[in-house]
Design a protein around this motif. Structure first.
Motif, PDB file in Angstrom:
ATOM      1  N   VAL A  11       7.895  23.872  27.206  1.00 38.07           N
ATOM      2  CA  VAL A  11       8.234  23.390  25.861  1.00 38.07           C
ATOM      3  C   VAL A  11       7.027  22.852  25.097  1.00 38.07           C
ATOM      4  CG1 VAL A  11      10.676  22.921  26.260  1.00 38.07           C
ATOM      5  CG2 VAL A  11       8.986  21.164  26.790  1.00 38.07           C
ATOM      6  N   CYS A  12       6.067  22.279  25.816  1.00 35.60           N
ATOM      7  CA  CYS A  12       4.862  21.802  25.132  1.00 35.60           C
ATOM      8  C   CYS A  12       3.777  21.553  26.171  1.00 35.60           C
ATOM      9  CB  CYS A  12       5.121  20.537  24.317  1.00 35.60           C
ATOM     10  SG  CYS A  12       5.558  19.117  25.321  1.00 35.60           S
ATOM     11  N   ASN A  13       2.634  21.010  25.713  1.00 33.55           N
ATOM     12  CA  ASN A  13       1.542  20.729  26.642  1.00 33.55           C
ATOM     13  C   ASN A  13       1.513  19.252  27.012  1.00 33.55           C
ATOM     14  OD1 ASN A  13       0.655  23.385  26.592  1.00 33.55           O
ATOM     15  ND2 ASN A  13      -0.522  22.977  24.698  1.00 33.55           N
ATOM     16  N   VAL A  14       0.867  18.999  28.136  1.00 36.72           N
ATOM     17  CA  VAL A  14       0.775  17.618  28.611  1.00 36.72           C
ATOM     18  C   VAL A  14       0.109  16.713  27.556  1.00 36.72           C
ATOM     19  CG1 VAL A  14      -0.300  16.135  30.349  1.00 36.72           C
ATOM     20  CG2 VAL A  14       0.831  18.246  31.042  1.00 36.72           C
ATOM     21  N   GLU A  15      -0.901  17.238  26.833  1.00 36.96           N
ATOM     22  CA  GLU A  15      -1.593  16.402  25.823  1.00 36.96           C
ATOM     23  C   GLU A  15      -0.659  15.979  24.693  1.00 36.96           C
ATOM     24  OE1 GLU A  15      -3.073  19.152  27.782  1.00 36.96           O
ATOM     25  OE2 GLU A  15      -3.451  20.021  25.798  1.00 36.96           O
ATOM     26  N   ASP A  16       0.435  16.703  24.522  1.00 36.59           N
ATOM     27  CA  ASP A  16       1.338  16.347  23.426  1.00 36.59           C
ATOM     28  C   ASP A  16       2.125  15.064  23.713  1.00 36.59           C
ATOM     29  OD1 ASP A  16       0.743  18.552  21.790  1.00 36.59           O
ATOM     30  OD2 ASP A  16       2.083  19.834  22.970  1.00 36.59           O
ATOM     31  N   LEU A  17       2.222  14.708  24.992  1.00 38.94           N
ATOM     32  CA  LEU A  17       3.020  13.529  25.346  1.00 38.94           C
ATOM     33  C   LEU A  17       2.271  12.243  25.007  1.00 38.94           C
ATOM     34  CD1 LEU A  17       4.227  14.751  28.851  1.00 38.94           C
ATOM     35  CD2 LEU A  17       5.510  14.787  26.690  1.00 38.94           C
TER      36      LEU A  17
ATOM     37  N   MET B 806      -2.793  10.614  13.357  1.00 41.34           N
ATOM     38  CA  MET B 806      -2.037  11.470  12.448  1.00 41.34           C
ATOM     39  C   MET B 806      -1.091  12.394  13.206  1.00 41.34           C
ATOM     40  SD  MET B 806      -2.787  10.998   9.226  1.00 41.34           S
ATOM     41  CE  MET B 806      -3.100  12.387   8.154  1.00 41.34           C
ATOM     42  N   LYS B 807      -1.474  12.701  14.454  1.00 40.13           N
ATOM     43  CA  LYS B 807      -0.642  13.618  15.233  1.00 40.13           C
ATOM     44  C   LYS B 807       0.768  13.076  15.455  1.00 40.13           C
ATOM     45  CE  LYS B 807      -2.130  15.327  19.144  1.00 40.13           C
ATOM     46  NZ  LYS B 807      -2.978  15.357  20.353  1.00 40.13           N
ATOM     47  N   ARG B 808       0.911  11.785  15.381  1.00 38.92           N
ATOM     48  CA  ARG B 808       2.232  11.207  15.644  1.00 38.92           C
ATOM     49  C   ARG B 808       3.233  11.511  14.535  1.00 38.92           C
ATOM     50  NH1 ARG B 808       3.034   7.848  19.384  1.00 38.92           N
ATOM     51  NH2 ARG B 808       4.731   6.840  18.283  1.00 38.92           N
ATOM     52  N   PHE B 809       2.710  11.848  13.357  1.00 35.81           N
ATOM     53  CA  PHE B 809       3.619  11.974  12.225  1.00 35.81           C
ATOM     54  C   PHE B 809       4.163  13.399  12.097  1.00 35.81           C
ATOM     55  CE2 PHE B 809       1.131   8.251  11.493  1.00 35.81           C
ATOM     56  CZ  PHE B 809       2.067   7.346  11.032  1.00 35.81           C
ATOM     57  N   ARG B 810       4.881  13.804  13.126  1.00 31.27           N
ATOM     58  CA  ARG B 810       5.533  15.103  13.025  1.00 31.27           C
ATOM     59  C   ARG B 810       6.843  14.999  13.785  1.00 31.27           C
ATOM     60  NH1 ARG B 810       1.431  18.370  17.132  1.00 31.27           N
ATOM     61  NH2 ARG B 810       1.342  16.650  18.589  1.00 31.27           N
ATOM     62  N   GLN B 811       7.817  15.775  13.346  1.00 36.68           N
ATOM     63  CA  GLN B 811       9.111  15.729  14.015  1.00 36.68           C
ATOM     64  C   GLN B 811       8.996  16.411  15.377  1.00 36.68           C
ATOM     65  OE1 GLN B 811      11.748  14.145  12.930  1.00 36.68           O
ATOM     66  NE2 GLN B 811      13.408  14.884  14.210  1.00 36.68           N
ATOM     67  N   PHE B 812       8.314  17.583  15.425  1.00 31.97           N
ATOM     68  CA  PHE B 812       8.263  18.338  16.671  1.00 31.97           C
ATOM     69  C   PHE B 812       6.820  18.575  17.082  1.00 31.97           C
ATOM     70  CE2 PHE B 812      11.920  19.927  14.194  1.00 31.97           C
ATOM     71  CZ  PHE B 812      12.918  19.328  14.942  1.00 31.97           C
ATOM     72  N   VAL B 813       6.566  18.422  18.386  1.00 29.75           N
ATOM     73  CA  VAL B 813       5.209  18.709  18.834  1.00 29.75           C
ATOM     74  C   VAL B 813       5.026  20.207  19.058  1.00 29.75           C
ATOM     75  CG1 VAL B 813       4.754  16.447  19.824  1.00 29.75           C
ATOM     76  CG2 VAL B 813       5.820  18.211  21.243  1.00 29.75           C
ATOM     77  N   ASN B 814       6.125  20.961  19.086  1.00 32.40           N
ATOM     78  CA  ASN B 814       5.986  22.380  19.410  1.00 32.40           C
ATOM     79  C   ASN B 814       6.439  23.290  18.261  1.00 32.40           C
ATOM     80  OD1 ASN B 814       8.682  21.878  19.479  1.00 32.40           O
ATOM     81  ND2 ASN B 814       9.097  23.095  21.321  1.00 32.40           N
ATOM     82  N   SER B 815       6.613  22.727  17.070  1.00 31.62           N
ATOM     83  CA  SER B 815       7.084  23.576  15.976  1.00 31.62           C
ATOM     84  C   SER B 815       6.701  22.954  14.642  1.00 31.62           C
ATOM     85  CB  SER B 815       8.608  23.718  16.056  1.00 31.62           C
ATOM     86  OG  SER B 815       9.118  24.221  14.841  1.00 31.62           O
ATOM     87  N   LYS B 816       6.520  23.779  13.643  1.00 30.34           N
ATOM     88  CA  LYS B 816       6.191  23.269  12.313  1.00 30.34           C
ATOM     89  C   LYS B 816       7.452  23.000  11.492  1.00 30.34           C
ATOM     90  CE  LYS B 816       1.551  23.665  11.527  1.00 30.34           C
ATOM     91  NZ  LYS B 816       1.194  23.721  12.918  1.00 30.34           N
ATOM     92  N   LYS B 817       8.592  23.295  12.054  1.00 26.00           N
ATOM     93  CA  LYS B 817       9.825  23.110  11.292  1.00 26.00           C
ATOM     94  C   LYS B 817      10.075  21.619  11.009  1.00 26.00           C
ATOM     95  CE  LYS B 817      13.534  25.671  11.842  1.00 26.00           C
ATOM     96  NZ  LYS B 817      14.638  26.486  12.412  1.00 26.00           N
ATOM     97  N   THR B 818      10.963  21.366  10.101  1.00 30.08           N
ATOM     98  CA  THR B 818      11.335  19.973   9.844  1.00 30.08           C
ATOM     99  C   THR B 818      12.781  19.771  10.250  1.00 30.08           C
ATOM    100  OG1 THR B 818      11.954  20.519   7.596  1.00 30.08           O
ATOM    101  CG2 THR B 818       9.711  19.727   7.929  1.00 30.08           C
ATOM    102  N   ASP B 819      13.225  18.543  10.222  1.00 31.78           N
ATOM    103  CA  ASP B 819      14.565  18.197  10.702  1.00 31.78           C
ATOM    104  C   ASP B 819      15.636  18.682   9.709  1.00 31.78           C
ATOM    105  OD1 ASP B 819      16.838  17.079  11.684  1.00 31.78           O
ATOM    106  OD2 ASP B 819      16.093  15.009  11.697  1.00 31.78           O
ATOM    107  N   THR B 820      16.403  19.678  10.124  1.00 28.94           N
ATOM    108  CA  THR B 820      17.381  20.245   9.184  1.00 28.94           C
ATOM    109  C   THR B 820      18.606  19.349   8.992  1.00 28.94           C
ATOM    110  OG1 THR B 820      18.254  21.461  11.050  1.00 28.94           O
ATOM    111  CG2 THR B 820      16.804  22.675   9.556  1.00 28.94           C
ATOM    112  N   ASN B 821      18.696  18.343   9.784  1.00 28.78           N
ATOM    113  CA  ASN B 821      19.833  17.428   9.619  1.00 28.78           C
ATOM    114  C   ASN B 821      19.632  16.483   8.428  1.00 28.78           C
ATOM    115  OD1 ASN B 821      22.325  16.257  10.431  1.00 28.78           O
ATOM    116  ND2 ASN B 821      21.182  14.531  11.315  1.00 28.78           N
ATOM    117  N   ILE B 822      18.413  16.419   7.933  1.00 28.11           N
ATOM    118  CA  ILE B 822      18.152  15.558   6.778  1.00 28.11           C
ATOM    119  C   ILE B 822      18.484  16.339   5.516  1.00 28.11           C
ATOM    120  CG2 ILE B 822      16.356  14.356   5.477  1.00 28.11           C
ATOM    121  CD1 ILE B 822      14.940  13.853   8.112  1.00 28.11           C
ATOM    122  N   GLN B 823      19.516  15.927   4.837  1.00 27.58           N
ATOM    123  CA  GLN B 823      19.958  16.651   3.646  1.00 27.58           C
ATOM    124  C   GLN B 823      20.304  15.666   2.548  1.00 27.58           C
ATOM    125  OE1 GLN B 823      23.185  19.097   5.035  1.00 27.58           O
ATOM    126  NE2 GLN B 823      21.907  20.092   6.585  1.00 27.58           N
ATOM    127  N   PHE B 824      20.062  16.092   1.325  1.00 25.95           N
ATOM    128  CA  PHE B 824      20.313  15.186   0.197  1.00 25.95           C
ATOM    129  C   PHE B 824      21.259  15.801  -0.811  1.00 25.95           C
ATOM    130  CE2 PHE B 824      15.892  14.318   1.584  1.00 25.95           C
ATOM    131  CZ  PHE B 824      16.089  13.026   2.041  1.00 25.95           C
TER     132      PHE B 824
END
Ligand SMILES: Cc1cc2nc3c(=O)[nH]c(=O)nc-3n(C[C@H](O)[C@H](O)[C@H](O)COP(=O)(O)OP(=O)(O)OC[C@H]3O[C@@H](n4cnc5c(N)ncnc54)[C@H](O)[C@@H]3O)c2cc1C
Lengths: 116, 849
Positions: A11-17, B806-824
């Motif tokens: 699902v992802c890499n260890v560095e992502d954790l 800055m890396k912390r500010f993302r919904q998913f670490v494995n995808s560029k998608k955003t949270d589709t549950n957020i709707q207005f």
């Protein structure tokens, strides 16, 4: 849930954790079974995976909760209304009737794998 | 017993209200209906603490009950309504609004009115009394147009009134007909000592003065002429010449009355009329009216039990002790039992210290075995002990004078253990030591618990210290240690953790857990608490990797999480001052990211609906335009609200905006046990509402007045006036000290108001620490604050500059998608979160681009 066979998938890499904290991964991306999973890493090597959806707050936020230990169990506290979920079983510690999906997760080389 | 019946209560003072509470507690169903006829526009309020109105308490603060509560209890109240007639045959009450109400039981709780001696001229406009909230409003109004004020009557209430006038800034006189002050409670020598102490405080006392007429004055509004030819000029007059029971209703209905007035009652509080009871100050037992609230409460309990036919065996009012301890014009005064030594054969011991203005007397029985009474002026520290000796007839040792002599060795203090179980600890609510012990048996495990269960120390509060020692002694006896632990991981209070971190130079949570905690990880209680302490002790950037796991989500993502998992963003707008350019940038950012915008109560702009992945982009633009984080997410300084001040305003006397901006910039980023709000007003019109803030600054001609520890929110509290006429430098010095002392000593999530209420010694103690530097660390507090100020950084600026953060500010670490549950959905031209139902229907829902 899908009919596909259960197996370990990266699902992802260890560095992502982030140590003692959570991140979120998307699984089954772009399929009907798309799902958000909160991944927690405690200490050097204890990994947990649960659904990211907070059934009380009805929002995808659990990975942003604080992880902790309560009476020997690892838990995450929802950042919205502070209910605790056992990271191993997904059980909510305040309300027996509520639990969230929990998954097996492991590190394989540089990759983090979940079983579903 | 549950009888369907209608109880009518005339009068909604402290005692009438207490009666209603008792009935509600005891009745088995709402078949017992209650109607209250309340003569005043306000429901029952705390008359005992009425004078605090002048200290800033409002009618709402003093209220003892709310309309909502009565509604919930199904109690009907007619406010501003007077009972005018009682027909004891048809069992009805008539009101001045021409209502006739029938009753099964009637309770008279009409209290007393202030007696005004019939001196010619007493009916003029600035001749007032001191009894109700409305009286106090009139007094305030009159005092604002007066320079000199006279109180007629040197009794307990008169001196309290004199204190109020003096605090209102009037040159104050007390005129007393008798040759001494407080003749009821004190002997002649005690009265003399009290007088000289009061005169030292600037109040002029005239005893033996009979006023004959009040006429127009020359230098003041009025002149009072006395029988002996002297006169006194004054602008206002307060009559406090005693109280008289409101018993006319009873007299008209031909009920028996006491020799000196008051509706006569027996020990079950029954009057001579069938099914009519009288309680509180309007009632006379054996020709005596009780002018204190505690006996009134006892009567209320007795009457409620008889009317409901519940628990009547012990429901008897057999009279009450009238001992009192109080502080008048800052002078401690106590009077116990037979203060005048009227008991046959009584003997007295007297101690007087003229240089310090202390006078003490004890009165003992002829056989020297029991204490009968006492008078204490200038120092009442022995009051509790003496009262217990008297009430419980505890046998006196040899040389009873040791009880009041200052240097006596082995002074026989009465420890909590020495008291019998029947000893009354709280006389306001009639709580005995036995009651306290049973509440502990039933699970109470702190002074707070005991207060809640028994109401002890919630009346006048005079027994708080005694209560604490009784509770502590009992808990100790049971081997209980009172827990102040913040959670299962640390057996320490926040303050203790603060000291541990500081002294041992601990810089990480892990370090602290290892050396002083237990368990492996900590939890969502101790982690943020320790995170905040580490931040305030070391002022580290809160997003240092080692601190991240400690932070609440708001601190981690430097924004406030909303119900749908999005965040709101609040840039700092110091003092509420903002240039058009910055306003435009905020508007443009909001437009670009489709954010909902709202002006906050703290004079800034809140931008809602930002997804986690949008936060860095939003901040990049805000920072580029010269803005900083507003710390709306932190337990830290929020805003310094201000009014426009003398720069523009016709009334302003100082530059309030300038001061607000200075203060906001000084304290921004300071991490504290809870959020902190400030305000600065440019004049005493107080448009910035500074008195509702943790730190409130109000401009006056000579500088600034400082108020501390107020707050709005769930339980509003006015700030207390802390110091006046401060120059800029002293103002900042005091604020530094107050805040740093708070940061160091408060409990987790304790606002300044609660913190101060819990400081032993309260406001006075805080003043000592800050102004007089009684603990000798004032300068240390200042330099610690300086250090916080010097090491300040805008957390967003630091974050933007750091790719790892800055890396912390993302919904998913494995995808560029955003949270589709957020709707207005759209509402009034802006976004708002879609409800669950709307999400399902998928109509008109806009996803964020
Ligand atoms: C400034 C001040 C300080 C005090 N300090 C202390 C203290 O430190 N300790 C202490 O124990 N006591 C103190 N007291 C006394 C204490 O407040 C009273 O003992 C207590 O309030 C009596 O309660 P009550 O209900 O009997 O009378 P009240 O509180 O006077 O209430 C009676 C109510 O009945 C209303 N009423 C009268 N006639 C009618 C009618 N016909 N129809 C409808 N309503 C009517 C009145 O307007 C009033 O609201 C103080 C009093 C004052 C004024």
């Amino acid at each position: 849930m899908s009919q596909q066979e259960k197996q370990w998938r990266p699902v992802c890499n260890v560095e992502d954790l982030i140590n003692d904290s959570g991140v979120c991964v998307l699984i089954n991306e772009d399929t009907e079974d798309e799902q958000q999973i909160a991944l927690f890493c405690i200490g050097e090597n204890k990994l947990f995976a649960v659904s990211n959806y907070d059934p009380f707050g009805k929002a995808n936020v659990l990975y942003r909760g604080i992880v902790g230990s309560l009476g020997g169990r690892y838990v995450v506290a929802s950042p919205l209304y502070k209910q605790h979920f056992d990271l191993e079983s997904g059980q909510c510690t305040e309300d027996e009737s509520v639990s969230i999906e929990a998954y097996d997760v492991r590190v394989n080389g540089n990759s983090v794998e979940m079983c579903w | 017993m549950s009888i369907s019946q209608h109880i009518v209560v005339v009068g909604n003072g402290m005692v009438g209200n207490h009666f209603v509470e008792e009935v509600v507690k005891l009745r088995e169903s709402t078949d017992t209906r209650i109607t209250v006829i309340c003569g005043e526009p306000n429901l029952a309020y705390d008359r005992v603490h009425l004078s605090e109105f002048f200290g800033g308490k409002t009618a709402a603060d003093l209220a003892m009950i709310t309309q909502e509560q009565y509604d919930e209890w199904n109690v009907e109240v007619l406010t501003s309504t007077l009972a005018t007639n009682i027909d004891t045959e048809s069992k009805t009450v008539t009101t001045n609004t021409d209502k006739t109400i029938s009753y099964d039981h009637l309770v008279m709780a009409t209290g007393s009115y202030a007696f005004v001696p019939p001196i010619p001229g007493h009916e003029q406009p600035h001749c007032l009394v001191y009894r109700t909230l409305e009286d106090l409003v009139d007094i305030q109004e009159s005092a604002s147009q007066s320079k000199v004020g006279v109180v007629v009557g040197g009794g307990l209430l008169g001196l309290e009134a004199a204190n109020a006038l003096q605090n209102l800034g009037l040159q104050t006189h007390v005129v007393e007909f008798a040759p001494q002050l407080m003749g009821v409670q004190l002997d002649e020598a005690g009265g003399r000592v009290l007088r000289s102490k009061i005169e030292e405080l600037g109040v002029q006392v005239h005893t033996g003065c009979a006023t004959q007429i009040i006429e127009a004055g020359e230098t003041c509004r009025y002149r009072m002429n006395f029988a002996d030819g002297r006169y006194l000029e004054t602008d206002m007059i307060l009559f406090s010449a005693g109280i008289r029971p409101y018993d006319q209703l009873g007299r008209d209905a031909e009920m028996a009355v006491g020799e000196r007035g008051g509706i006569a009652i027996d020990a079950s509080c029954k009057t001579s009329a069938p099914d009519v009871y009288a309680i509180g100050e309007c009632a006379a037992l054996n020709n005596f009216c009780y002018g204190l609230v505690a006996p009134g409460y006892s009567m209320a309990k007795v009457a409620a039990r008889h009317i409901l036919q519940t628990d009547i065996e012990n429901a008897e009012f057999a009279g009450a002790d009238m001992s009192t301890k109080l502080k008048l014009l800052g002078v401690e005064v106590g009077s116990i039992g037979d203060a005048h030594g009227k008991t046959e054969g009584a003997l007295a011991y007297i101690y007087e210290n003229q240089p310090e203005g202390v006078y003490k007397k004890i009165v003992i029985s002829e056989d020297k075995t029991t204490l009968l009474g006492a008078v204490l002026v200038g120092d009442t520290s022995e009051y509790d002990t003496l009262l217990q000796y008297m009430l419980n007839s505890i046998a006196l040792e040899d040389s009873p004078e040791a009880l009041i002599l200052p240097m006596a060795d082995n002074k026989p203090g009465l420890g909590a253990d020495a008291l019998p179980e029947t000893a009354v600890i709280c006389s306001c609510h009639n709580v005995t030591k036995g009651d306290i012990i049973s509440s502990i048996d039933e699970g109470a495990c702190s002074v707070g618990d005991v207060k809640t269960c028994t109401k002890a120390a919630t009346g006048c509060g005079g027994c708080a210290a005694l209560l604490k020692s009784v509770v502590d002694a009992d808990l100790e006896g049971r081997g209980v240690e009172v827990s102040k632990d913040i959670c299962e991981h640390f057996a320490y209070s926040r303050q203790e953790l603060y000291d541990i971190i500081k002294v041992n130079e601990i810089r990480t949570f892990e370090g602290l857990l290892e050396s002083h905690g237990k368990g492996e990880l900590g939890c969502e209680i101790c982690k943020p608490a320790v995170g905040s302490i580490l931040a305030s002790v070391w002022n580290d950037y809160v997003l240092e990797p080692v601190h991240i796991p400690l932070q609440d989500t708001n601190d981690t993502y430097l924004a406030n999480m909303q119900k749908d998992g999005t965040y709101s963003v609040v840039p700092r707008i110091p003092g509420g001052e903002i240039t058009p350019e910055k306003l435009i940038v905020i508007g443009e950012v909001a437009k670009k990211y489709n954010l909902y915008t709202k002006i906050t109560g703290g004079q800034r702009i809140d931008l809602f609906g930002a997804r986690i992945d949008q936060l860095p982009g939003i901040w990049e633009e805000l920072i580029a335009a010269g803005m900083e984080t507003g710390h709306a997410y932190g337990k830290s300084l929020r805003t310094v609200k201000s009014c426009v001040g003398k720069t523009w305003c016709r009334y302003g006397v100082q530059d309030s905006v300038g001061m607000a901006i200075f203060l906001e910039n000084r304290y921004k980023g300071l991490r504290a046990p809870h959020k902190i709000k400030f305000a600065v007003s440019g004049c005493t019109r107080e448009c910035a509402e500074a008195q509702s803030k943790d730190i409130g600054v109000i401009a006056v001609d000579n500088g600034w007045n400082l108020y501390v520890c107020g707050n709005g929110g769930m339980k509003p509290r006015h700030g207390d006036l802390f110091a006046t006429d401060l120059d800029d430098e002293t103002l900042v010095k005091y604020i530094d000290r107050v805040l740093m002392f708070y940061v160091k000593t408060a409990d987790r999530l304790q606002r300044t108001s609660v913190w101060m209420d819990n400081l032993e010694g309260g406001l006075d103690y805080l003043k000592e620490v800050v102004i007089e530097d009684s603990l000798g660390f004032g300068e240390t507090l200042e330099s610690q604050m300086d250090n916080v100020v010097e090491t300040y950084q805008c957390e967003w600026k630091t974050t933007i500059g750091n790719p790892d953060s800055m890396k912390r500010f993302r919904q998913f670490v494995n995808s560029k998608k955003t949270d589709t549950n957020i709707q207005f959905v759209d509402e009034r031209g802006q976004i708002r979160p879609a409800t669950e139902a709307e999400k399902l229907s998928e109509i008109d829902i806009k996803e964020v681009q």
